[in-house]
Scaffold this motif. Structure first.
Motif, short mmCIF file in Angstrom:
data_model
loop_
_atom_site.label_atom_id
_atom_site.label_comp_id
_atom_site.label_asym_id
_atom_site.label_seq_id
_atom_site.Cartn_x
_atom_site.Cartn_y
_atom_site.Cartn_z
N ALA A 128 -10.35 -6.77 2.52
CA ALA A 128 -11.56 -7.06 1.60
C ALA A 128 -12.63 -5.72 1.58
O ALA A 128 -13.10 -5.28 0.67
CB ALA A 128 -12.25 -8.25 1.62
N ARG A 129 -12.76 -5.51 2.88
CA ARG A 129 -13.84 -4.23 3.24
C ARG A 129 -13.34 -2.99 2.91
O ARG A 129 -14.11 -2.10 1.97
CB ARG A 129 -13.70 -4.24 4.73
N VAL A 130 -12.16 -2.68 2.93
CA VAL A 130 -11.34 -1.43 2.16
C VAL A 130 -11.56 -1.46 0.65
O VAL A 130 -12.03 -0.21 0.14
CB VAL A 130 -10.01 -1.36 2.78
N HIS A 131 -11.25 -2.53 0.29
CA HIS A 131 -11.31 -2.54 -1.15
C HIS A 131 -12.64 -2.30 -1.70
O HIS A 131 -12.95 -1.67 -2.73
CB HIS A 131 -10.63 -3.99 -1.84
N SER B 39 -17.48 2.41 8.14
CA SER B 39 -17.53 0.85 8.50
C SER B 39 -16.39 0.25 8.10
O SER B 39 -16.04 -0.58 8.92
CB SER B 39 -18.80 0.38 8.20
N ALA B 40 -15.76 0.74 6.76
CA ALA B 40 -14.49 0.16 6.49
C ALA B 40 -13.23 0.39 7.30
O ALA B 40 -12.06 0.15 7.14
CB ALA B 40 -14.39 0.32 4.89
N GLY B 41 -13.52 1.47 8.36
CA GLY B 41 -12.35 2.11 9.06
C GLY B 41 -11.46 2.92 8.12
O GLY B 41 -10.54 3.61 8.77
N LEU B 42 -11.98 3.63 7.16
CA LEU B 42 -11.24 4.75 6.44
C LEU B 42 -11.46 5.98 6.83
O LEU B 42 -10.56 6.74 6.72
CB LEU B 42 -11.61 4.61 4.71
N GLU C 115 -4.08 4.94 8.45
CA GLU C 115 -3.62 3.58 8.60
C GLU C 115 -4.42 2.58 8.05
O GLU C 115 -4.01 1.54 7.68
CB GLU C 115 -3.44 3.30 10.09
N ALA C 116 -5.48 2.78 7.64
CA ALA C 116 -6.70 1.84 7.01
C ALA C 116 -6.01 1.71 5.44
O ALA C 116 -6.26 0.41 5.16
CB ALA C 116 -8.10 2.59 6.79
N LEU C 117 -5.38 2.90 4.90
CA LEU C 117 -4.95 2.77 3.57
C LEU C 117 -3.82 1.61 3.46
O LEU C 117 -3.62 1.10 2.52
CB LEU C 117 -4.34 4.10 2.92
N ASP C 118 -3.17 1.58 4.55
CA ASP C 118 -2.24 0.43 4.52
C ASP C 118 -2.56 -1.04 4.50
O ASP C 118 -1.65 -1.72 4.09
CB ASP C 118 -1.36 0.61 6.13
N GLU C 119 -3.99 -1.10 4.80
CA GLU C 119 -4.34 -2.40 4.50
C GLU C 119 -4.53 -2.66 3.13
O GLU C 119 -4.87 -4.20 2.81
CB GLU C 119 -5.89 -2.44 4.98
N LEU C 120 -4.28 -1.75 2.25
CA LEU C 120 -4.35 -2.21 0.77
C LEU C 120 -3.23 -2.69 0.17
O LEU C 120 -3.08 -3.60 -0.68
CB LEU C 120 -4.53 -0.87 0.06
N THR C 121 -2.06 -2.86 1.14
CA THR C 121 -0.77 -3.25 0.61
C THR C 121 -0.83 -4.65 1.12
O THR C 121 -1.16 -5.02 2.43
CB THR C 121 0.18 -2.68 1.37
N PRO C 122 -0.46 -5.60 0.29
CA PRO C 122 -0.07 -7.20 0.84
C PRO C 122 0.85 -7.27 1.95
O PRO C 122 1.59 -6.45 2.13
CB PRO C 122 0.51 -7.65 -0.43
N PRO C 123 0.58 -8.08 3.04
CA PRO C 123 1.43 -8.19 3.97
C PRO C 123 2.71 -8.26 3.76
O PRO C 123 3.05 -9.09 2.76
CB PRO C 123 0.55 -9.28 4.93
N ALA C 124 3.69 -7.95 4.51
CA ALA C 124 5.25 -8.24 4.44
C ALA C 124 5.43 -9.82 4.19
O ALA C 124 4.62 -10.52 5.05
CB ALA C 124 6.10 -7.56 5.39
N LEU C 125 6.42 -10.14 3.63
CA LEU C 125 6.89 -11.47 3.40
C LEU C 125 7.89 -11.73 4.69
O LEU C 125 8.14 -10.74 5.47
CB LEU C 125 7.79 -11.89 2.22
N PRO C 126 7.94 -12.90 5.10
CA PRO C 126 8.71 -13.57 5.99
C PRO C 126 10.07 -12.68 6.17
O PRO C 126 10.49 -12.68 5.00
CB PRO C 126 8.77 -14.92 6.45
#
Length: 239
Positions: free
Chosen positions: A22-25, A70-73, A93-104
């Motif tokens: 959310a911070r990155v977005h 502050s957002a780690g970007l 690596e902060a841009l990776d946070e934009l991607t939803p987490p992988a499914l199980p």
């Protein structure tokens, strides 16, 4: 398999990963900050250099840089030449946070539509070409054969599709499967243990029965497969 990421009580809103995303977005929601990130994707720059390229005063650049840090970007490094000078670098690596987490972990992907004659068959064929996780298809009321237009478009696109094979969901779905309904009817009919994990509302091309309708369904499915495939972690396929 249940892929629901947000519990009904809303506790996931406190997830550290969700808060970071959310911070990155939020940080990228300003056009100037997005422009700074775009520039730093290509190379490092001093704050003053960014200001000149973007036509922004130093105080405004400083504000935007602070938000992005502050957002780690962003991270700041000291010049090895002029030690009074610093450069800003993008933290990829902060841009990776934009991607939803992988499914199980997923044992197999099962695509379901009503007749298992078009959408689910094409989706499974696309998936088998996209990645290592096995895929198959089924229908809630399977037809006797795969629709000829689905077979034709699969042939044109170099997909493997057996025109003689259709199956019922009850004979296909097993534990560890990721079940994806590719039509509204299947999504609404299947309940309980057979309830789909994901729903793709793809219009039925058989209703119009034209090449254009099948091309549109194919394009829709191909785009969805491309978006989902990277989020899938292959599981044990021996069980």
């Amino acid at each position: 398999m249940n892929t629901e990421a947000v519990p009904s009580d809303g506790t996931a809103s406190q997830s550290p990963q969700l808060l970071r995303r959310a911070r990155v977005h939020a940080a990228l929601g300003d056009p100037a900050r997005l422009a700074i990130v775009d520039l730093l994707c290509l190379g490092d720059a001093a704050p003053g250099e960014l200001g000149r390229q973007l036509g922004l005063p130093s105080n405004l650049i400083a504000h935007h840089v602070k938000v992005l840090q502050s957002a780690g970007l962003l991270r700041r490094t000291r010049s090895e030449g002029d030690r009074r000078r610093s450069y800003l670098q993008l933290a990829p690596e902060a841009l990776d946070e934009l991607t939803p987490p992988a499914l199980p972990a997923v044992r197999r992907v099962v695509f379901v539509c009503t007749h298992n004659s078009a959408r689910s068959q094409l989706a499974a064929a696309l998936w088998r070409k996209a990645g290592p996780t096995p895929a198959t298809s089924a229908g809630t009321r399977p037809a006797a054969r795969v629709h000829p237009r689905a077979v034709a478009i699969a042939d044109r696109r170099g997909l493997e599709l057996d025109p003689r094979h259709t199956a019922h969901v009850a004979d296909v779905i097993a534990d560890g499967d990721l079940v994806i309904a590719v039509c509204d009817n299947a999504h609404e009919e299947l309940t309980g243990p057979s309830a789909p994990d994901l729903h793709w509302s793809v219009p039925d091309p058989v209703r119009l029965d034209t090449d254009a309708a099948f091309d549109a369904a194919y394009a829709d499915l191909a785009g969805r497969v491309d978006r989902l495939a990277p989020a899938i972690t292959p599981g044990d396929t021996n069980g």
